[in-house]
Enzyme design. Structure first.
Site, short mmCIF file in Angstrom:
data_model
loop_
_atom_site.label_atom_id
_atom_site.label_comp_id
_atom_site.label_asym_id
_atom_site.label_seq_id
_atom_site.Cartn_x
_atom_site.Cartn_y
_atom_site.Cartn_z
CE LYS A 65 20.98 -2.08 -35.08
NZ LYS A 65 20.61 -1.45 -36.35
CB CYS A 124 8.91 -4.22 -27.87
SG CYS A 124 9.78 -5.75 -27.72
CG MET A 125 8.02 -8.52 -29.16
SD MET A 125 7.86 -7.60 -30.70
CE MET A 125 6.66 -8.58 -31.55
N GLY A 152 11.72 -6.74 -32.22
CA GLY A 152 12.81 -5.80 -32.04
C GLY A 152 13.99 -6.36 -31.30
CD GLN A 153 14.02 -6.79 -26.21
OE1 GLN A 153 14.95 -6.73 -25.47
NE2 GLN A 153 12.78 -6.94 -25.78
CG MET A 156 8.66 -1.09 -31.69
SD MET A 156 8.00 -2.20 -30.45
CE MET A 156 8.31 -3.76 -31.24
#
Lengths: 226, 773
Positions: free
Chosen positions: B90, B179-180, B400-401, B363
């Site tokens: 990616k 997510c967090m 995740g971000q 997650m």
């Protein structure tokens, strides 16, 4: 007369040698990319001596002479230096590792795919699928304006100080590079070296650019202050 | 190394070969010098500039090759200590996401159900007038903003200042809630301070890695490669503790499968074993820990009026020991599916005083109806053994971000948060008002809606105006059918700032084209507290504008211009300088811009010109006020070991819906795929989503690979392709679906239950049935 013949023959041989050596060196400095601004070279360790079996490469060529060219190089890369996609089927449950290295560690002809497997320049990385993904469709999700821009130039470049001195490395070297995976028999034919067996490339070939901004330029103090 | 001996014969042969090659070259130059196809030849040299990767929370340093005003190449930044020159597929192709043909370039306004192009000025005028109209007619709490962990730091900061400090509503949330949030409440309840104590360098020292429900080979591939590298060099061990077999399981030294939700019980069983075998680091626990318990049977947040507040209670070590009697490995084996010997094996790894252990999770434990508990339980294990806050000993919560930490958590773009502290604390409000230069009365003292509550309020009509930036909730919100209908109801006004059309822009009334990543100057903060700066490298297409600038323009129109006196060209840097005042000091001091411009990011706390790599340990952390460990997040300097029991999830499989549904990601696609699907290489690798089935069960149901399968929950149904024995293999009774594909909206099926402490939904567990179509 006989002497003259011998001398002219020797002269002929010398001229031939100069031409041959000159051409062969010229063959090695065909440019693929130049990057003046890059300051990010990794250690010598990563890009030499990774392949102990590289010497077999010459034998492979003899049997299956299917050289790669630049068009082929870009057929599965988004840009120069991009990780290539995998043109054959892969098993998805594994990260790659030994399954990939079985063919790609030394490269060479693979009967199963009827093709030459390229040599992986970084056999020390096991998580192959991190960068190399298969192609499962020909369609795009949406069209793109992405253009492949190569820095390839056909013009002569001076990457040699003297006619016979070893050419400097005109392109960037990244973490994952191993010189021989491109410059040996299975790589792009334009940039093949004549002496893959030497492997310690950076003994003679040094990068063209310096890490200027890392450090102040060294200026020797004058011996006498006036 | 070069070990082959060249004997004379071989050498002569090589020489002959070389000579032959050379002669061939000279005789037939065409062989070697044939003209190759030259593609878009350019004489310009590449200019390499540094930026953190746009995608996940690992925060790899990239070098972007710029030529003629376009990004043309990427490589890993060898100077970045995160990725050391490596990236993933990616990252390597990230710049291609800038060039999709359907990139949004002009603002669009919905008129009579169709989008009409307009100018940025008019679109922003409309947004501002709609906002003030809504505030006038329905009150401040009728407007809201929903951002993300992909907001650059200045974007999130401006949003918070505008909504909390100027407009005066706490209606600001970010998708990081999805997510967090459990990671945050985990840190807050155990340590009183957010974010990991260690850093990625722990990978270079640890002997054992335990991955808690974390498919790192695909989701954090660069860190996984660093672990594999250590395995080659030092022989470390990787234990994959998960609910299905993934590429990570196959690469790990040991794969241990557990039944969904029973990670709670297994973690407690590990603690039981540690205590039983006297592996407790008594000295550490006595000086640095205290024991607490909270409420039990805390519910699942399924109704709109659900409210919960935990009431912590002090307990002692003996009470904790008694509580653990319920979790003897043999008992836990029965419902977790984890063999008692495997539990004992994991406990032995954690308990061995000569082994350094890193736990990684993301997650799995976070998107969990007991997410906060699960985070607490992993800390329990590390606290009991004293394996924390020192090189190689690290409970490490991954993100995740790209800026879930940097923006959402540190700037505090949540309803209850301020850049420093909470809206509920008078002192914190006063401090924020001082730096923002706004009257302190502006900042309301009560949190309003967390994300799920915010979308429910939109559905009910209490919220009338929502501005969505850098995220795609119409793919990601669980139980999506309800919330999409809510967003589409009459009287709702939705503004969406994005770079491509998505299912979220479909429900918008105004679409604002955004500048993306290296088209603006910005900062991200990654999982290891590293703040990274990048400068603008490209011009945004058309009228596309930074999310932060859009907010500034609207602030100006609402009459708050005097609070946002930044220069147009350099607002990002000026905002950062203002923002860092919040965190000044030894506990959270952030590196100044001149350092960030030079380095590939810098870890905070940045004290006296040096990053603090391990917090709470006086050896490395100058903020410690006593020798040894000092968990200064809590007033008494002690970390909390929590008594947290096993409790069942909101929905489990039954005879009607016999399968667990688990959702997640694949290495090729990031988040909802709105960017990665426009990258040819990535889309072609994984063109669509699919449902992974257990091979035996697939056979029983007569389903073969690539067959069409109907998957149905109590909330929705979709038909998609089956994947059998491909990438991941779920055990019996479970299926898995990646959520990136907007054509197969799996979140129409998921359940909007959430952890009552963090309010983070559980995307990993609900019940479905499977039929062959």
């Amino acid at each position: 007369m006989k002497r003259l013949k011998i001398i002219s023959f020797v002269v002929f041989l010398m001229i031939a040698a100069v031409i041959i050596i000159g051409r062969s060196i010229k063959a090695t400095y065909e440019k693929t990319s130049i990057d003046e601004n890059d300051k990010s070279l990794n250690s010598e360790h990563d890009s030499i001596l990774l392949h102990v079996n590289i010497l077999d490469v010459n034998n492979i060529i003899d049997k299956n002479a299917r050289f790669k060219n630049t068009a082929k190089y870009f057929s599965n890369r988004a840009y120069e230096g991009a990780p290539p996609t995998v043109p054959h089927e892969v098993e998805g449950t594994q990260i790659g590792g030994k399954a990939c290295l079985k063919c790609h560690e030394t490269g060479g002809y693979v009967d199963k795919f009827k093709a030459n497997a390229p040599i992986v320049p970084h056999p020390n990385f096991e998580n192959c699928i991190q960068c190399h993904v298969p192609v499962n469709t020909k369609n795009e999700f949406k069209d793109s304006n992405w253009e492949l821009v190569t820095n390839k130039s056909s013009s002569e470049i001076t990457n040699q100080a003297l006619l016979t001195s070893p050419p400097v490395i005109p392109h960037t070297i990244t973490k994952t590079d191993d010189c021989l995976s491109c410059h040996s028999g299975l790589g792009i034919k334009k940039v093949r070296v004549t002496h893959p067996e030497r492997t310690n490339c950076r003994q003679c070939h040094v990068p063209k650019y310096t890490q200027k901004d890392e450090q102040d330029e060294f200026i020797r103090k004058p011996l006498v202050n006036n | 190394m070069f070990t082959q001996n060249l004997n004379r014969r071989v050498f002569v042969k090589k020489m002959a070969t070389s000579a032959a090659v050379v002669s061939a070259v000279s005789l037939f130059p065409g062989i070697v010098f044939a003209e190759e196809q030259q593609v878009n030849l350019t004489e310009d040299n590449l200019n390499w500039k540094k930026a953190p990767c746009r995608f996940c929370g690992v925060g790899c340093g990239l070098l972007i090759g710029i030529s003629n005003g376009k990004a043309v190449a990427v490589k890993g930044d060898p100077r970045s200590s995160v990725n050391k020159g490596l990236a993933c597929v990616k990252g390597y192709h990230s710049v291609m996401a800038l060039y999709g043909k359907d990139r949004l370039k002009k603002p669009l306004v919905k008129k009579n159900g169709v989008f009409v192009e307009t100018s940025m000025k008019e679109a922003l005028d409309l947004v501002a007038s709609k906002m003030s109209e809504t505030i006038k007619n329905h009150g401040k709490d009728a407007v809201s903003i929903y951002g993300s962990g992909q907001w650059a730091i200045p974007d999130g900061y401006i949003a918070s200042k505008l909504f909390k400090g100027c407009i005066g509503t706490n209606n600001i949330e970010a998708n990081a809630r999805l997510c967090m949030a459990s990671a945050v409440t985990g840190f807050m309840t155990s340590f009183g301070m957010d974010e990991p104590m260690g850093c990625y360098e722990d990978i270079d020292y640890a002997n054992v890695f335990v991955l808690w429900g974390n498919n790192m080979a695909e989701m954090h591939p660069v860190l996984f490669s660093r672990m594999l590298d250590q395995r080659q060099k030092r022989g470390i061990k990787i234990i994959d503790f998960a609910t299905r077999t993934t590429r990570t399981s196959n690469a790990a030294d040991k794969s241990i499968l557990f039944k969904p939700q029973t990670d709670l019980a297994v973690a407690n069983a590990i603690c039981y074993e540690i205590i039983k075998n006297n592996w407790v680091n008594k000295n550490f626990v006595e000086t640095n820990c205290k024991f607490q318990k909270g409420k039990t049977n805390i519910g699942h947040g399924l109704t709109d009026d659900f409210k919960f507040k935990d009431e912590p209670e002090q307990i002692d070590f003996d009470a904790f020991k008694v509580f653990l009697e319920d979790y003897i490995p043999e008992k836990v084996e029965k419902y977790s599916g984890v063999a008692a010997r495997d539990i004992k094996y994991m406990a032995a790894l954690y308990g061995d005083p000569n082994k350094k252990v890193v736990s990684f999770w993301c997650m799995g434990p976070n998107q969990h109806t007991r997410g906060t508990w699960m985070n607490n339980l992993i800390y329990n294990i590390h606290l009991l053994t004293g394996k924390i806050s020192s090189p190689g000993n690290s409970p490490f919560s991954l993100t995740g971000q790209p800026s879930a930490c940097g923006t959402a958590r540190e700037v505090g773009t949540f309803t209850h948060k301020l850049p420093k502290g909470l809206v509920a604390n008078e002192k914190d409000r006063a401090f924020a008002a001082k730096i923002w230069g706004v009257p302190v009365e502006n900042i309301p003292d009560k949190p309003t809606h967390h994300t799920m509550s915010m979308f429910r309020a939109l559905d009910r009509g209490e919220i009338k105006f929502m501005w969505i930036q850098v995220t795609n909730p119409m793919v990601t919100i669980p139980n999506l059918n309800r919330y999409r209908k809510g967003a589409e109801k009459e009287g709702r006004f939705i503004v969406v700032s994005d770079v491509y059309p998505t299912p979220t822009t479909d429900v918008a009334d105004v679409i604002l084209p955004s500048a993306m990543w290296i088209e603006k100057t910005g900062l991200f903060g990654n999982s290891e507290r590293r703040t990274q700066f990048w400068e603008q490298m490209l011009t945004p297409p058309g009228e596309a504008m930074d999310d932060g600038k859009q907010l500034l323009e609207v602030a100006e129109r609402l009459g708050y211009g005097k609070y946002f006196q930044y220069s147009k060209e350099n607002y990002a840097e000026e905002v950062y300088n203002e923002y860092t005042q919040f965190h000044a000091g030894k506990k959270h001091g952030m590196a100044p811009l001149e350092v960030l411009k030079k380095e590939a990011g810098m870890i905070w706390p940045f004290v006296d010109g040096k990053p603090t790599k391990w917090r709470f340990n006086s050896k490395y952390d100058p903020a410690c006020e006593k020798e040894g460990f000092h968990f200064y997040g809590n007033e008494d300097g002690k970390a909390v070991i929590w008594q947290r029991p096993y409790e069942a999830p909101a929905e489990s499989p039954d005879s009607e819906y016999p399968f667990w549904l688990n959702t997640g990601r694949v290495v090729e696609h990031w988040h909802t795929g709105s960017m990665t699907r426009r990258i040819s290489v990535l889309h072609k690798a994984v063109p669509n989503s699919y449902v992974e089935l257990n091979p035996e069960e697939a056979k029983e149901l007569g389903i073969k690979n690539r067959d069409r399968v109907r998957i149905t929950s109590r909330r929705g149904t979709i038909v998609m392709l089956a994947s059998v024995n491909e990438r991941g293999v779920p055990p019996r009774g479970q299926v898995f679906v990646p959520f990136f594909d907007e054509h197969f909206l799996i979140n129409e099926l998921t359940l909007d239950s959430y952890c009552p402490i963090s309010n983070e939904p559980d995307y990993k567990k609900c019940a479905v049935k499977i039929e062959k179509v």
